[in-house]
Design a protein around this motif. Sequence first.
Motif, PDB file in Angstrom:
ATOM      1  N   HIS A 170       0.834  -1.211   0.000  1.00  0.00           N
ATOM      2  CA  HIS A 170       0.000   0.000   0.000  1.00  0.00           C
ATOM      3  C   HIS A 170       0.863   1.253   0.000  1.00  0.00           C
ATOM      4  O   HIS A 170       0.591   2.212  -0.743  1.00  0.00           O
ATOM      5  CB  HIS A 170      -0.928   0.000   1.214  1.00  0.00           C
ATOM      6  N   THR A 195       2.125   2.292  -3.308  1.00  0.00           N
ATOM      7  CA  THR A 195       1.178   2.955  -4.219  1.00  0.00           C
ATOM      8  C   THR A 195       1.121   4.449  -3.969  1.00  0.00           C
ATOM      9  O   THR A 195       0.598   5.199  -4.803  1.00  0.00           O
ATOM     10  CB  THR A 195      -0.243   2.374  -4.055  1.00  0.00           C
ATOM     11  N   GLN A 196       1.678   4.887  -2.826  1.00  0.00           N
ATOM     12  CA  GLN A 196       1.600   6.297  -2.454  1.00  0.00           C
ATOM     13  C   GLN A 196       2.896   7.059  -2.688  1.00  0.00           C
ATOM     14  O   GLN A 196       2.867   8.234  -3.061  1.00  0.00           O
ATOM     15  CB  GLN A 196       1.206   6.414  -0.973  1.00  0.00           C
ATOM     16  N   VAL A 197       4.034   6.412  -2.426  1.00  0.00           N
ATOM     17  CA  VAL A 197       5.329   7.070  -2.608  1.00  0.00           C
ATOM     18  C   VAL A 197       6.196   6.216  -3.518  1.00  0.00           C
ATOM     19  O   VAL A 197       6.050   4.999  -3.580  1.00  0.00           O
ATOM     20  CB  VAL A 197       6.045   7.312  -1.257  1.00  0.00           C
ATOM     21  N   GLY A 198       7.102   6.873  -4.225  1.00  0.00           N
ATOM     22  CA  GLY A 198       7.985   6.161  -5.142  1.00  0.00           C
ATOM     23  C   GLY A 198       8.228   6.956  -6.401  1.00  0.00           C
ATOM     24  O   GLY A 198       7.762   8.099  -6.536  1.00  0.00           O
ATOM     25  N   THR A 199       8.942   6.392  -7.321  1.00  0.00           N
ATOM     26  CA  THR A 199       9.232   7.059  -8.588  1.00  0.00           C
ATOM     27  C   THR A 199       7.931   7.385  -9.314  1.00  0.00           C
ATOM     28  O   THR A 199       7.080   6.515  -9.512  1.00  0.00           O
ATOM     29  CB  THR A 199      10.110   6.159  -9.470  1.00  0.00           C
ATOM     30  N   GLY A 200       7.779   8.647  -9.689  1.00  0.00           N
ATOM     31  CA  GLY A 200       6.563   9.082 -10.362  1.00  0.00           C
ATOM     32  C   GLY A 200       5.409   9.363  -9.423  1.00  0.00           C
ATOM     33  O   GLY A 200       4.316   9.732  -9.869  1.00  0.00           O
ATOM     34  N   LYS A 201       5.631   9.173  -8.111  1.00  0.00           N
ATOM     35  CA  LYS A 201       4.597   9.453  -7.112  1.00  0.00           C
ATOM     36  C   LYS A 201       5.153  10.506  -6.148  1.00  0.00           C
ATOM     37  O   LYS A 201       6.065  11.250  -6.492  1.00  0.00           O
ATOM     38  CB  LYS A 201       4.220   8.166  -6.375  1.00  0.00           C
ATOM     39  N   VAL A 202       4.636  10.564  -4.949  1.00  0.00           N
ATOM     40  CA  VAL A 202       5.159  11.485  -3.937  1.00  0.00           C
ATOM     41  C   VAL A 202       6.543  11.011  -3.497  1.00  0.00           C
ATOM     42  O   VAL A 202       6.765   9.814  -3.273  1.00  0.00           O
ATOM     43  CB  VAL A 202       4.212  11.536  -2.722  1.00  0.00           C
ATOM     44  N   SER A 203       7.481  11.946  -3.386  1.00  0.00           N
ATOM     45  CA  SER A 203       8.815  11.582  -2.898  1.00  0.00           C
ATOM     46  C   SER A 203       8.756  11.365  -1.394  1.00  0.00           C
ATOM     47  O   SER A 203       8.203  12.181  -0.650  1.00  0.00           O
ATOM     48  CB  SER A 203       9.824  12.694  -3.200  1.00  0.00           C
ATOM     49  N   TYR A 239      15.313   2.829  -3.805  1.00  0.00           N
ATOM     50  CA  TYR A 239      14.667   4.107  -4.126  1.00  0.00           C
ATOM     51  C   TYR A 239      14.752   5.061  -2.934  1.00  0.00           C
ATOM     52  O   TYR A 239      15.085   6.251  -3.089  1.00  0.00           O
ATOM     53  CB  TYR A 239      13.204   3.885  -4.519  1.00  0.00           C
ATOM     54  N   THR A 278       7.721  13.846   2.756  1.00  0.00           N
ATOM     55  CA  THR A 278       6.661  13.494   3.697  1.00  0.00           C
ATOM     56  C   THR A 278       7.197  13.588   5.123  1.00  0.00           C
ATOM     57  O   THR A 278       8.392  13.400   5.361  1.00  0.00           O
ATOM     58  CB  THR A 278       6.149  12.064   3.451  1.00  0.00           C
TER      59      THR A 278
END
Length: 387
Positions: free
Chosen positions: A77, A80-88, A125, A92
Motif C-alpha cells: 500500500h 502505491t503512495q510514494v515512489g518514482t513518479g509518485k510522492v517523494s 529508491y 513526507t
Amino acid sequence: SYQYTQDPVLMDSIRSGVNNLLGSQLANGYIGNYSPQAQLQQWDIWGRKYSMLGLLAYYDLTGDKTTLNACRRMADHLMTQVGTGKVSIVTTGNYRGMASSSILEPVLFLYKRTDDARYLDFAKYIVSEWETEFGPQLISKAETGIPVGDRFPHPVKLQKSWFSPENGQKAYEMMSCYEGLLELYKITGNQQYLSAVEQTVRNIIDMEINIAGSGSAFECWYHGRDLQTRPAYHTMETCVTMTWMKLCQTLLCLTGNPLYADQIEKTAYNALLASMKGDASQIAKYSPLEGQRHAGEDQCDMHINCCIANGPRAFALLPQFAIMKSGDKGIYLNLYTDYSGNIQLSSKKFVKIVQTTNYPADGIININVDVAKPDNFTLALRIPSWS
C-alpha cells in the motif's frame, strides 16, 4: 524480551497486541491512525514503520504467515503512495524526510523474509531520494565530514519550526535511517553505505556523546560533547540513548570493532540506567546531567510516550550484547556482569558461560566455561578501552 524469558504471560500480551493490530488493517493494507486525506503527513509513515517491525518480530517468533502477509500488504500500500513518479518519500513527514524514510529497515527485513525483489528496489529508491535537494543527504554529508550538528541550517523560527521538515539534525530519526542503511549494506555489500555510517558514528562519538554516553538537546545533535557543562533544554532523550546503543550494536556485529562495545557499556551503565525510576515503574524522557529527570508528555491521547516505549527496548538489547557468537568457532564476551548463558557452536555443541563479578565496582571477574563435549573454539574477552 520474550526470546530471553519465554514468559507465557508476556506471549499472551504480545499475541493480543498483534491480533488487535491486524484487526485494524484496512482493505487496502493500511495500518495507522491517520485519515486518508492526512496520510503521509507528520508521523504517519514513521508509525507504519513500527507496526511493520512489530509484525515482523512476531512472525520471526511464531512463523505465523498471516502476520507476514499483513506486513506485505502494508508495504504494498505504501508503494502505491510514494515512489518514482509518485510522492517523494523525503517530502513526507518531518526532518528532511528522515522520519518517513527510516522505514527502510523493515522494508529490507521484509525483503529478506520474502525474497520479493520489489522491496529491495523500494529500499534502493529510498536511499536514492536521500541525496535529492529536499533529502537529508545522509551519505554525501557523511563522506564530506560535515558534523551531524551542522548538516543543515537551524530553522529560523525555532518555536514554530524546530520540529519541522527543514530540521536535519534530529538525532533519533537520523540514526534510524543509518540502521536501515546498514541492512542494505548487508544485502548489497556496497562499502559506501558502511563507510557513511561509520564516519557518522565516529563524528557522533567525537562531537556529541557526553560523559554519560548519550546526547542531544531538544532531541537534536548540537555539538553536545563540547557544550555538556552548559545548561541546555531537554538533554539526553531516552529515544536517542536506545537508538545509539542499537546502532553501535549493529556495527559491532558487522565489524567486530570493540570501540562500539565500549560505547554501549558506557551508555548502559550511565544514561540508560539513569532514565529508569528506582522502582522500575517509569522511564524518563529526558535525563539531564544536572537538575531533574522529565517524565515526558502523554502522546496520541495515551498515557505513554516514545521514551517509555524505547527505554525497555534498550534494556532488552543487553543480553544479546553481553555474549555474542562470531563465525563458526568464536565466542565474544562484551559485557562483564553476573550472567549465565548457553551458546551453540556450528558443531551443534553447547558452551555454557557463567560470569560472577561485581564489575565495574571492582575488576575481579570469574568466568566459568563448561562444555558437555570437547570442542575447539575461541573465547574472546573485551578489554575495555578505559582500563
